[in-house]
Design a protein around this motif. Structure first.
Motif, PDB file in Angstrom:
ATOM      1  N   LYS A  64      39.960  60.023  64.881  1.00 25.82           N
ATOM      2  CA  LYS A  64      39.904  58.934  64.165  1.00 25.82           C
ATOM      3  C   LYS A  64      38.691  58.141  64.141  1.00 25.82           C
ATOM      4  O   LYS A  64      38.072  58.135  65.027  1.00 25.82           O
ATOM      5  CB  LYS A  64      41.211  58.105  64.805  1.00 25.82           C
ATOM      6  CG  LYS A  64      41.295  56.721  64.142  1.00 25.82           C
ATOM      7  CD  LYS A  64      42.253  55.750  64.951  1.00 25.82           C
ATOM      8  CE  LYS A  64      42.495  54.547  64.508  1.00 25.82           C
ATOM      9  NZ  LYS A  64      43.236  53.423  65.386  1.00 25.82           N
ATOM     10  N   VAL A  65      38.468  58.009  62.620  1.00 27.54           N
ATOM     11  CA  VAL A  65      37.041  57.191  62.534  1.00 27.54           C
ATOM     12  C   VAL A  65      37.331  55.828  61.765  1.00 27.54           C
ATOM     13  O   VAL A  65      38.295  56.060  60.949  1.00 27.54           O
ATOM     14  CB  VAL A  65      36.204  57.736  61.785  1.00 27.54           C
ATOM     15  CG1 VAL A  65      34.990  56.995  61.211  1.00 27.54           C
ATOM     16  CG2 VAL A  65      35.710  59.167  62.270  1.00 27.54           C
ATOM     17  N   THR A  66      36.981  54.854  62.284  1.00 25.56           N
ATOM     18  CA  THR A  66      37.380  53.438  61.746  1.00 25.56           C
ATOM     19  C   THR A  66      35.901  52.754  61.308  1.00 25.56           C
ATOM     20  O   THR A  66      35.121  52.628  62.261  1.00 25.56           O
ATOM     21  CB  THR A  66      38.079  52.407  62.774  1.00 25.56           C
ATOM     22  OG1 THR A  66      39.317  52.969  63.184  1.00 25.56           O
ATOM     23  CG2 THR A  66      38.389  51.089  62.079  1.00 25.56           C
ATOM     24  N   VAL A  67      35.913  52.285  60.285  1.00 24.97           N
ATOM     25  CA  VAL A  67      34.535  51.914  59.654  1.00 24.97           C
ATOM     26  C   VAL A  67      34.944  50.026  59.311  1.00 24.97           C
ATOM     27  O   VAL A  67      35.911  50.088  58.772  1.00 24.97           O
ATOM     28  CB  VAL A  67      34.186  52.477  58.384  1.00 24.97           C
ATOM     29  CG1 VAL A  67      33.018  51.919  58.024  1.00 24.97           C
ATOM     30  CG2 VAL A  67      33.700  53.827  58.844  1.00 24.97           C
ATOM     31  N   SER A  68      34.254  49.415  59.865  1.00 21.06           N
ATOM     32  CA  SER A  68      34.367  47.837  59.613  1.00 21.06           C
ATOM     33  C   SER A  68      33.199  47.553  58.855  1.00 21.06           C
ATOM     34  O   SER A  68      31.995  47.523  59.545  1.00 21.06           O
ATOM     35  CB  SER A  68      34.780  47.139  60.911  1.00 21.06           C
ATOM     36  OG  SER A  68      34.778  45.980  60.736  1.00 21.06           O
ATOM     37  N   ILE A  69      33.288  46.709  57.848  1.00 20.99           N
ATOM     38  CA  ILE A  69      32.000  46.255  57.189  1.00 20.99           C
ATOM     39  C   ILE A  69      32.335  44.705  56.767  1.00 20.99           C
ATOM     40  O   ILE A  69      33.643  44.524  56.493  1.00 20.99           O
ATOM     41  CB  ILE A  69      32.023  46.829  55.786  1.00 20.99           C
ATOM     42  CG1 ILE A  69      31.698  48.445  55.982  1.00 20.99           C
ATOM     43  CG2 ILE A  69      30.879  46.264  54.822  1.00 20.99           C
ATOM     44  CD1 ILE A  69      30.568  48.922  56.586  1.00 20.99           C
ATOM     45  N   PRO A  70      31.441  43.842  57.143  1.00 17.96           N
ATOM     46  CA  PRO A  70      31.518  42.608  56.733  1.00 17.96           C
ATOM     47  C   PRO A  70      31.652  42.232  55.164  1.00 17.96           C
ATOM     48  O   PRO A  70      31.026  42.902  54.485  1.00 17.96           O
ATOM     49  CB  PRO A  70      30.215  41.892  57.250  1.00 17.96           C
ATOM     50  CG  PRO A  70      29.319  42.979  57.873  1.00 17.96           C
ATOM     51  CD  PRO A  70      29.980  44.283  57.535  1.00 17.96           C
ATOM     52  N   THR A  71      32.628  41.378  55.134  1.00  9.68           N
ATOM     53  CA  THR A  71      33.071  40.870  53.280  1.00  9.68           C
ATOM     54  C   THR A  71      32.225  39.720  52.867  1.00  9.68           C
ATOM     55  O   THR A  71      32.331  39.405  51.861  1.00  9.68           O
ATOM     56  CB  THR A  71      34.587  41.044  53.201  1.00  9.68           C
ATOM     57  OG1 THR A  71      35.061  40.072  54.083  1.00  9.68           O
ATOM     58  CG2 THR A  71      35.224  42.347  53.597  1.00  9.68           C
ATOM     59  N   ASP A  72      31.528  39.281  53.679  1.00  6.99           N
ATOM     60  CA  ASP A  72      30.944  37.895  53.485  1.00  6.99           C
ATOM     61  C   ASP A  72      29.500  38.007  52.673  1.00  6.99           C
ATOM     62  O   ASP A  72      28.542  37.454  53.074  1.00  6.99           O
ATOM     63  CB  ASP A  72      31.033  36.928  54.470  1.00  6.99           C
ATOM     64  CG  ASP A  72      30.410  37.309  55.906  1.00  6.99           C
ATOM     65  OD1 ASP A  72      29.950  38.616  55.860  1.00  6.99           O
ATOM     66  OD2 ASP A  72      30.412  36.642  56.472  1.00  6.99           O
ATOM     67  N   TYR A  73      29.161  39.173  51.965  1.00  5.42           N
ATOM     68  CA  TYR A  73      28.103  39.353  51.519  1.00  5.42           C
ATOM     69  C   TYR A  73      27.625  38.496  50.074  1.00  5.42           C
ATOM     70  O   TYR A  73      28.507  38.344  49.450  1.00  5.42           O
ATOM     71  CB  TYR A  73      27.596  40.707  51.154  1.00  5.42           C
ATOM     72  CG  TYR A  73      27.218  41.442  52.094  1.00  5.42           C
ATOM     73  CD1 TYR A  73      25.727  41.453  52.434  1.00  5.42           C
ATOM     74  CD2 TYR A  73      27.827  42.111  53.240  1.00  5.42           C
ATOM     75  CE1 TYR A  73      25.166  42.101  53.628  1.00  5.42           C
ATOM     76  CE2 TYR A  73      27.415  43.119  54.064  1.00  5.42           C
ATOM     77  CZ  TYR A  73      26.088  42.878  54.582  1.00  5.42           C
ATOM     78  OH  TYR A  73      25.532  43.486  55.440  1.00  5.42           O
TER      79      TYR A  73
END
Length: 105
Positions: free
Chosen positions: A96-105
């Protein structure tokens, strides 16, 4: 992010147990977008998941499939450039790979 998702999906398809499924999810968690790729591995995996994002590292050195060992390392580099986080988990044959990216750009 397209390259990250492509690398993770291609990796999951290439190394999945034949006849099994690859699962993708996309969710929003506060100020982060998270996508997860899960599959049942066709190979016994090392429990040291940190080394999987090293360049030219493969989960099972004995396997005889095509691949350079760069897919996860490239994905990790791109995620880092986006101030994100990539987490790899192995539970038996579940990868399992989880990628988390900020959305406040």
């Amino acid at each position: 992010m397209w390259r990250v998702l492509d690398n993770l999906v291609v990796n999951a398809i290439k190394y999945s147990l034949k006849g099994s499924r690859v699962y993708l999810t996309l969710t929003q968690n506060g100020r982060h977008a998270e996508f997860t790729v899960k599959n049942i591995s066709n190979y016994e995996l090392s429990e040291n998941v940190e080394e999987l994002t090293e360049r030219f590292k493969r989960a099972d050195a004995s396997r005889h499939t095509d691949g350079s060992g760069l897919g996860l390392a490239i994905a990790q580099s791109i995620v880092d450039l986006h101030n994100g986080r990539m987490k790899i988990e192995v539970d038996g044959d579940l990868f399992k790979v989880t990628v988390s990216i900020p959305t406040d750009y």
